[in-house]
Design a protein around this motif. Structure first.
Motif, PDB file in Angstrom:
ATOM      1  N   ASN A   1      -9.301   9.858   9.129  1.00  0.00           N
ATOM      2  CA  ASN A   1      -9.783  10.448  10.379  1.00  0.00           C
ATOM      3  C   ASN A   1      -8.671  10.544  11.419  1.00  0.00           C
ATOM      4  N   GLN A   2      -7.678   9.656  11.309  1.00  0.00           N
ATOM      5  CA  GLN A   2      -6.576   9.637  12.272  1.00  0.00           C
ATOM      6  C   GLN A   2      -5.626  10.820  12.077  1.00  0.00           C
ATOM      7  N   PHE A   3      -5.665  11.460  10.900  1.00  0.00           N
ATOM      8  CA  PHE A   3      -4.741  12.552  10.594  1.00  0.00           C
ATOM      9  C   PHE A   3      -4.834  13.653  11.649  1.00  0.00           C
ATOM     10  N   SER A   4      -6.046  14.037  12.008  1.00  0.00           N
ATOM     11  CA  SER A   4      -6.221  15.125  12.979  1.00  0.00           C
ATOM     12  C   SER A   4      -6.212  14.632  14.424  1.00  0.00           C
ATOM     13  N   ARG A   5      -6.595  13.380  14.647  1.00  0.00           N
ATOM     14  CA  ARG A   5      -6.664  12.845  16.016  1.00  0.00           C
ATOM     15  C   ARG A   5      -5.305  12.387  16.536  1.00  0.00           C
ATOM     16  N   ASP A   6      -4.534  11.742  15.647  1.00  0.00           N
ATOM     17  CA  ASP A   6      -3.248  11.144  16.039  1.00  0.00           C
ATOM     18  C   ASP A   6      -2.329  11.201  14.829  1.00  0.00           C
ATOM     19  N   PHE A   7      -1.819  12.406  14.550  1.00  0.00           N
ATOM     20  CA  PHE A   7      -1.027  12.611  13.333  1.00  0.00           C
ATOM     21  C   PHE A   7       0.191  11.685  13.288  1.00  0.00           C
ATOM     22  N   ASP A   8       0.916  11.566  14.401  1.00  0.00           N
ATOM     23  CA  ASP A   8       2.110  10.719  14.404  1.00  0.00           C
ATOM     24  C   ASP A   8       1.765   9.265  14.109  1.00  0.00           C
ATOM     25  N   GLY A   9       0.660   8.785  14.693  1.00  0.00           N
ATOM     26  CA  GLY A   9       0.234   7.415  14.411  1.00  0.00           C
ATOM     27  C   GLY A   9      -0.152   7.234  12.962  1.00  0.00           C
ATOM     28  N   PHE A  10      -0.874   8.234  12.412  1.00  0.00           N
ATOM     29  CA  PHE A  10      -1.255   8.184  10.999  1.00  0.00           C
ATOM     30  C   PHE A  10      -0.018   8.150  10.115  1.00  0.00           C
ATOM     31  N   ALA A  11       0.954   9.013  10.417  1.00  0.00           N
ATOM     32  CA  ALA A  11       2.171   9.088   9.603  1.00  0.00           C
ATOM     33  C   ALA A  11       2.934   7.765   9.628  1.00  0.00           C
ATOM     34  N   GLN A  12       3.007   7.133  10.791  1.00  0.00           N
ATOM     35  CA  GLN A  12       3.743   5.873  10.894  1.00  0.00           C
ATOM     36  C   GLN A  12       3.021   4.750  10.150  1.00  0.00           C
ATOM     37  N   ARG A  13       1.708   4.697  10.262  1.00  0.00           N
ATOM     38  CA  ARG A  13       0.956   3.646   9.569  1.00  0.00           C
ATOM     39  C   ARG A  13       1.003   3.851   8.057  1.00  0.00           C
ATOM     40  N   LEU A  14       0.824   5.093   7.633  1.00  0.00           N
ATOM     41  CA  LEU A  14       0.851   5.381   6.195  1.00  0.00           C
ATOM     42  C   LEU A  14       2.248   5.130   5.638  1.00  0.00           C
ATOM     43  N   GLY A  15       3.263   5.684   6.313  1.00  0.00           N
ATOM     44  CA  GLY A  15       4.633   5.495   5.855  1.00  0.00           C
ATOM     45  C   GLY A  15       5.044   4.036   5.845  1.00  0.00           C
ATOM     46  N   GLY A  16       4.577   3.285   6.834  1.00  0.00           N
ATOM     47  CA  GLY A  16       4.895   1.861   6.875  1.00  0.00           C
ATOM     48  C   GLY A  16       4.310   1.109   5.693  1.00  0.00           C
ATOM     49  N   SER A  17       3.091   1.484   5.284  1.00  0.00           N
ATOM     50  CA  SER A  17       2.482   0.850   4.120  1.00  0.00           C
ATOM     51  C   SER A  17       3.260   1.194   2.851  1.00  0.00           C
ATOM     52  N   PHE A  18       3.667   2.457   2.736  1.00  0.00           N
ATOM     53  CA  PHE A  18       4.478   2.852   1.573  1.00  0.00           C
ATOM     54  C   PHE A  18       5.816   2.111   1.549  1.00  0.00           C
ATOM     55  N   ALA A  19       6.466   2.014   2.706  1.00  0.00           N
ATOM     56  CA  ALA A  19       7.770   1.346   2.762  1.00  0.00           C
ATOM     57  C   ALA A  19       7.639  -0.132   2.401  1.00  0.00           C
ATOM     58  N   ARG A  20       6.516  -0.752   2.781  1.00  0.00           N
ATOM     59  CA  ARG A  20       6.316  -2.178   2.514  1.00  0.00           C
ATOM     60  C   ARG A  20       5.862  -2.439   1.074  1.00  0.00           C
ATOM     61  N   TYR A  21       4.886  -1.675   0.601  1.00  0.00           N
ATOM     62  CA  TYR A  21       4.266  -1.964  -0.699  1.00  0.00           C
ATOM     63  C   TYR A  21       4.535  -0.911  -1.778  1.00  0.00           C
ATOM     64  N   GLY A  22       4.933   0.304  -1.370  1.00  0.00           N
ATOM     65  CA  GLY A  22       4.955   1.411  -2.317  1.00  0.00           C
ATOM     66  C   GLY A  22       3.573   1.990  -2.532  1.00  0.00           C
ATOM     67  N   PHE A  23       2.562   1.399  -1.909  1.00  0.00           N
ATOM     68  CA  PHE A  23       1.160   1.784  -2.027  1.00  0.00           C
ATOM     69  C   PHE A  23       0.531   1.884  -0.645  1.00  0.00           C
ATOM     70  N   ALA A  24      -0.508   2.667  -0.533  1.00  0.00           N
ATOM     71  CA  ALA A  24      -1.333   2.722   0.667  1.00  0.00           C
ATOM     72  C   ALA A  24      -2.769   2.966   0.239  1.00  0.00           C
ATOM     73  N   VAL A  25      -3.696   2.501   1.068  1.00  0.00           N
ATOM     74  CA  VAL A  25      -5.115   2.771   0.878  1.00  0.00           C
ATOM     75  C   VAL A  25      -5.561   3.676   2.017  1.00  0.00           C
ATOM     76  N   ILE A  26      -6.116   4.837   1.669  1.00  0.00           N
ATOM     77  CA  ILE A  26      -6.554   5.811   2.662  1.00  0.00           C
ATOM     78  C   ILE A  26      -8.079   5.837   2.660  1.00  0.00           C
ATOM     79  N   SER A  27      -8.680   5.356   3.756  1.00  0.00           N
ATOM     80  CA  SER A  27     -10.141   5.361   3.869  1.00  0.00           C
ATOM     81  C   SER A  27     -10.609   6.668   4.498  1.00  0.00           C
TER      82      SER A  27
END
Length: 317
Positions: A17-43
């Motif tokens: 839901n954050q993709f359309s509301r706050d794209f930059d925030g979504f990108a940073q949170r998603l990218g941060g999860s990938f950088a940390r784990y190589g994985f992300a969970v998208i609800s």
């Protein structure tokens, strides 16, 4: 049995839901999860659950067919289309094959397309499973579109123009895999999916009914990944790890055998392996190289050359 540690940290979901509301925030949170784990969970992915259920039901109906009926759809194309029987795929470097069978759907190409020499037409078992093409083909398209959204966020996280990846994957050899892990009758050397990394760019995985997916964390512990309903798991593949000079890691993962009380239950899942276009040159991104992080891959390689090399390693080519 799983060695996942009960107290291991969970990967915190990121709401789509954050993709359309706050794209930059979504990108940073998603990218941060990938950088940390190589994985992300998208609800809150928004893909209609009834359409997902219909595609999974079609897969279950196919896997329930007699063995000789299923083998009619085994094609000599390196496992990239149609049916791959039980006991073939083996994790890179592993001695024992995985406990699974699967069905592959690839991209439909227009007549005369330059990739048709190595991306064959799909085969569909509608004669045995009515409606298979419609329901499973729909899921392929839905996950392909979701993959583009995830890549937009990854591009922004890497400091690239958000649509950077669009032209690199528009005719990619992306694969939807319908997976069936049969019941596991007893202990043995084989597991449902041996520890491995994915070959491709990113993988999208809708939640499975049965547990078993685990990710190897930096400290050597296995983290169990059990996404909530309405979520999908996404992970970085080796091609994107290479392109980003390991800024985004391709993490080892596996599917372990069930606990004794769940051994009589099969497991079904639907990973979507998103690939670059076959002729895309995987050349390290300049903004992922600096004095502290020299280029690990000074020699570029095309996506198809890389794919074929890896398919041979896992006995699918």
């Amino acid at each position: 049995m799983s060695q996942a540690h009960a107290a291991a940290p969970a990967i915190e979901p990121v709401s789509f839901n954050q993709f359309s509301r706050d794209f930059d925030g979504f990108a940073q949170r998603l990218g941060g999860s990938f950088a940390r784990y190589g994985f992300a969970v998208i609800s809150d992915h928004g893909i209609p659950q009834d359409r997902i259920d219909a595609a999974v039901a079609a897969g279950k109906a196919f896997f329930a067919l007699p063995e000789d009926e299923k083998r009619k759809y085994k094609l000599p194309v390196g496992g990239q289309r149609g049916y791959t029987p039980f006991g073939i795929e083996t994790a890179k470097g592993a001695e024992h094959y995985d406990l699974k069978e699967f069905w592959h759907v690839g991209r439909d190409l227009p007549p005369g397309h330059r990739f048709r020499s190595h991306m064959p037409d799909n085969v569909w078992p509608d004669a045995d499973v009515p409606g298979f093409h419609e329901t499973v083909g729909w899921l392929y398209d839905a996950l392909d579109q979701m993959g583009l959204k995830v890549l937009e966020a990854i591009a922004a996280y890497l400091g690239l123009e958000p649509r950077f990846f669009e032209s690199t994957v528009d005719f990619g050899n992306s694969i939807l895999r319908l997976l069936h892990y049969p019941p596991v009758p007893k202990d043995g050397p084989h597991i449902r999916a041996g520890a491995h990394e994915d070959i491709n760019v990113i993988t999208l995985l809708l939640g499975a009914e049965e547990a078993g997916l685990e990710v190897l964390d930096r400290d050597g512990r296995w983290l169990a990944i059990n996404p909530p309903p309405g979520a999908l798991v996404c992970n970085i593949g080796d091609m994107l790890q290479r392109l980003t000079n390991h800024r985004l890691p391709s993490t080892t993962h596996r599917v372990v055998n069930p606990a004794p009380e769940r051994r009589g239950f099969p497991r079904y899942s639907t990973p979507f392996f998103l690939h670059f276009n076959s002729d895309y040159e995987i050349r390290t991104l300049p903004n992922c190289v600096d004095a502290e992080h020299p280029d690990r891959y000074p020699q570029p390689i095309t996506a198809d050359e890389y794919l074929q090399e890896r398919l041979r390693e896992i006995k699918l080519a």
